[in-house]
Design a protein around this motif. Structure first.
Motif, short mmCIF file in Angstrom:
data_model
loop_
_atom_site.label_atom_id
_atom_site.label_comp_id
_atom_site.label_asym_id
_atom_site.label_seq_id
_atom_site.Cartn_x
_atom_site.Cartn_y
_atom_site.Cartn_z
N ILE A 1 -0.74 2.02 2.15
CA ILE A 1 0.54 1.32 2.09
C ILE A 1 0.97 1.25 0.62
N CYS B 1 3.51 -0.71 -1.62
CA CYS B 1 4.39 -1.89 -1.54
C CYS B 1 4.37 -2.61 -2.88
N SER C 1 1.84 -7.18 1.21
CA SER C 1 1.02 -6.00 1.50
C SER C 1 -0.01 -6.29 2.58
N LYS D 1 -0.27 -4.66 6.26
CA LYS D 1 -1.49 -3.94 6.63
C LYS D 1 -2.03 -4.42 7.98
N ILE E 1 -5.84 1.75 7.67
CA ILE E 1 -5.22 1.51 6.37
C ILE E 1 -6.34 1.34 5.35
N ALA F 1 -3.79 -0.85 0.06
CA ALA F 1 -2.40 -1.27 -0.14
C ALA F 1 -2.19 -1.31 -1.64
N PHE G 1 2.56 4.74 4.48
CA PHE G 1 3.59 3.76 4.84
C PHE G 1 4.11 3.20 3.52
N SER G 2 5.42 3.23 3.32
CA SER G 2 5.97 2.78 2.04
C SER G 2 7.20 1.92 2.27
N THR G 3 7.33 0.88 1.44
CA THR G 3 8.53 0.03 1.51
C THR G 3 9.62 0.53 0.56
#
Length: 691
Positions: free
Chosen positions: A411, A413, A420, A424, A436, A439, A457-459
């Motif tokens: 992740i 974030c 985060s 997760k 995962i 993070a 996964f990215s914000t």
């Protein structure tokens, strides 16, 4: 060349295997017509580049050809910003920042020419800026000699400007707006160079202190320092008491602040060093040594222990790993303590979403931290409570069982540890076939180019050859459905065939009148998500669904507290929600731990652990005209005994949050005790079930 909105839309489409108009309108906060308009501009740009156009495929949505994805990844489109018009809110923030750094007479003409607005619009903007500044005890005033300027204490002015910076940086164009507004006298703004210098100095401070700051917070502080150091005659110093100065001098951050000020070419003033040290102390930490290095931190540690105990009582849960809970909260609260005590504001961009998506947990966390507020003497801002809600949510999510581990993902974030961790835990529950492994922040990802993972996964939008799923930091039902669809495509190499929400909506409307289309659409999205994820997230009932008429008993008196608990439990035994041994477990808990179940005067919420005989979630109420004593202490007596049966650490939280809201008001407790009929109680339950 695309404008900012069209460029953002293109990024959203190319970062997903498919994207529907409904998803895009929610993510972009705009209308379908605007999406169609921007899509036409995107296709025109793609055509000029000799690339395939974005296709709208029935039952699938908008899709981008692989060639388009690869081209956008290699050569992101240039964005036209010169025609961008600031919103009302953005103009307010810019006015305040300009008045903070001003070194000349500023008139109304300055704002009309700067923002290309009419005289009346500029006057309305100034009035809004004054109203916003008023919440920080600062005023926007005008005098003939000085023109428009900020009036108030220097500390309050700085807090106001930091809030404006934080709010702007959460806008898509935030940094570019700041560059424009600070390039007032020079055609070429000096702000980028000052910002880069501040970032470099903060990185040196981070290394010297052996800490890892949250990236998003570092950027906000760097912008503020670049603005602060550019002030002219308006610049003043913040006053500190002798006790405050002594406290700050004893910290490692004080020495780091001296180095930072020298690095930025500023005078080594004692009060300014204290203020910069305070800023360093207030930056959220991603990693830190677990140190209790002062009496204030010892006090904070004890307060966190007390808050965790209070939360466990309120939420009727017991954390399996108490040490991890304390360490997580201490890491967050160490800088938050300085922010709260010295009133350094932050902006939580997810505040409203957290209050909507996790209202039950937000309510319980807010109640648990009242003890902290009482000791410190300062109320916690809702932005801080929302971040704490994420931490508690992640800790509760972690109480779950084992996960199936297959594909590995990370992740990215920049929003902090709480966000985060919450993300997760939610993703791992949503897609158990994904593990995962970390993070990390965007900066950490950029420094570690060869990160080993199958999926990201990215914000935020990133450039990488790995499969990327862009998500919101706080997952809505729509986000969860998107994740499931994207992961299925990546893992299995094909799209999952399932009826769309829109198809079901159209079918339903053929045979029924839909009173609340948005509500039905949200419920269908949640239902489809639940079936795809094999109902991994249980439904959380509201208070009125549990505390029904059959669950309420009205009695005059009982002989003692044991009889009260036994009697109050009978409705739950009657519907097979609990076994008889659960009653005995509650009684034994009180004998062993004391009358902890009296959460507030005249209200008790007895409960035990799920494994002590709970079959299904439930709440019952025994209302007594004469109070029953749970100990000899006067504040340990109760007229209202709510028995709670929880099957896990989450399912009951929504109803419990509403119950907490109900009994938090003294007037409500009075009305419940005075009730002669069950209907009077049910009316109040109905009202709070809408929260």
């Amino acid at each position: 060349m695309l404008d900012e909105r069209s460029s953002t839309l293109l990024k959203l489409i190319t970062s997903s295997r498919t994207a529907t108009f409904k998803e895009l309108t929610q993510q972009m906060s705009c209308t379908r017509r605007q999406i169609v308009y921007d899509l036409a501009k995107i296709n025109q740009w793609l055509n000029s580049q000799g690339l395939p156009l974005i296709a709208n495929q029935r039952a699938r949505g908008l899709t981008a050809d692989t060639a388009v994805r690869e081209f956008v990844l290699r050569s992101p489109p240039q964005v036209k910003f010169s025609t961008y018009l600031l919103s009302k809110e953005e103009r307010v923030f810019c006015i305040i920042i300009q008045l903070f750094v001003r070194d000349e007479h500023i008139s109304l003409f300055h704002f009309t020419s700067r923002f290309k607005t009419s005289r009346n619009t500029a006057l309305a903007d100034i009035q809004r800026a004054n109203q916003y500044a008023g919440s920080f005890q600062v005023a926007v005033v005008y005098t003939r000699g000085k023109g428009y300027h900020l009036a108030g204490e220097e500390r309050n002015k700085r807090s106001l400007v930091m809030k404006c910076i934080s709010r702007l940086l959460h806008q898509v164009n935030g940094m570019r707006i700041l560059e424009r507004v600070l390039a007032d006298k020079q055609k070429e703004s000096v702000f980028p160079a000052r910002f880069a210098c501040a970032c470099s100095a903060l990185k040196e401070a981070e290394d010297a202190l052996q800490l890892v700051y949250v990236e998003e917070k570092v950027n906000a502080i760097a912008v503020f320092l670049a603005i602060l150091f550019s002030r002219g005659d308006e610049r003043q110093h913040v006053d500190f008491s002798q006790e405050e100065q002594m406290l700050l001098r004893q910290t490692r951050e004080f020495d780091a602040a001296k180095l930072l000020i020298a690095r930025c070419g500023q005078d080594d003033d004692e009060l300014e060093v204290c203020y910069i040290a305070l800023l360093l102390l207030s930056i959220s930490l991603k990693r830190s040594d677990y140190q209790i290095d002062s009496k204030h931190m010892q006090m904070l540690y004890q307060l966190i222990l007390a808050v965790v105990e209070e939360f466990e009582l309120l939420a009727c849960v017991a954390f399996a790993d108490r040490k991890k809970v304390i360490e997580t909260l201490f890491l967050h609260m160490k800088p938050a303590y300085y922010r709260i005590v010295f009133q350094i504001p932050i902006t939580n961009p997810f505040l409203q979403q957290i209050k909507t998506e996790h209202f039950d947990l937000f309510t319980l966390v807010k109640k648990a931290w009242e003890r902290f507020e009482h000791v410190v003497g300062i109320p916690l801002p809702e932005d801080e409570i929302a971040y704490l809600t994420l931490h508690f949510g992640a800790l509760l999510e972690a109480q779950g069982g084992l996960h199936i581990r297959r594909k590995q993902a990370i992740i990215i974030c920049p929003n902090g540890v709480g966000t985060s961790n919450m993300l997760k835990e939610q993703i791992e529950k949503l897609v158990p076939e994904i593990s995962i492994t970390a993070a990390i922040s965007l900066r950490e990802f950029q420094e570690e180019h060869e990160t080993q993972c199958d999926l990201i996964f990215s914000t935020v939008f990133i450039q990488t050859e790995k499969p990327v799923i862009v998500v919101n930091p706080i997952l809505s039902s729509l986000d969860k459905a998107t994740i499931l669809r994207e992961v299925y495509t990546i893992v299995h190499g094909k799209s999952r065939v399932a009826p769309s929400v829109q198809d079901i909506m159209q079918t339903v409307k053929r045979f029924a009148v839909v009173a609340d289309e948005d509500g039905l659409r949200s419920a269908l999205t949640t239902a489809l998500t639940g079936s795809m994820a094999e109902n991994i997230r249980r439904y959380k009932p509201v208070l009125k669904e549990l505390l029904t008429e059959d669950m309420i008993q009205l009695h005059e008196r009982v002989k003692d507290w044991e009889e009260a608990i036994t009697l109050a439990s009978q409705p739950l035994i009657g519907i097979h929600a609990i076994e008889a041994r659960y009653v005995e477990a509650m009684i034994q808990n009180i004998r062993r731990l004391g009358p902890y179940i009296v959460l507030t005067p005249r209200v008790a919420v007895p409960h035990a652990r799920p494994e002590d005989g709970v079959k299904k979630v439930g709440i019952s109420l025994l209302k007594l005209s004469e109070e029953v004593a749970f100990s000899e202490e006067s504040d340990r007596r109760a007229n209202l005994i709510f028995v709670l049966a929880a099957i896990d650490s989450e399912t009951h939280l929504r109803a419990l949050g509403q119950l907490t809201e109900l009994i938090s008001e003294t007037d409500n407790v009075d009305k419940l005790i005075a009730a002669k009929q069950k209907e009077e109680i049910l009316q109040m339950v109905e009202h709070y079930s809408r929260q």
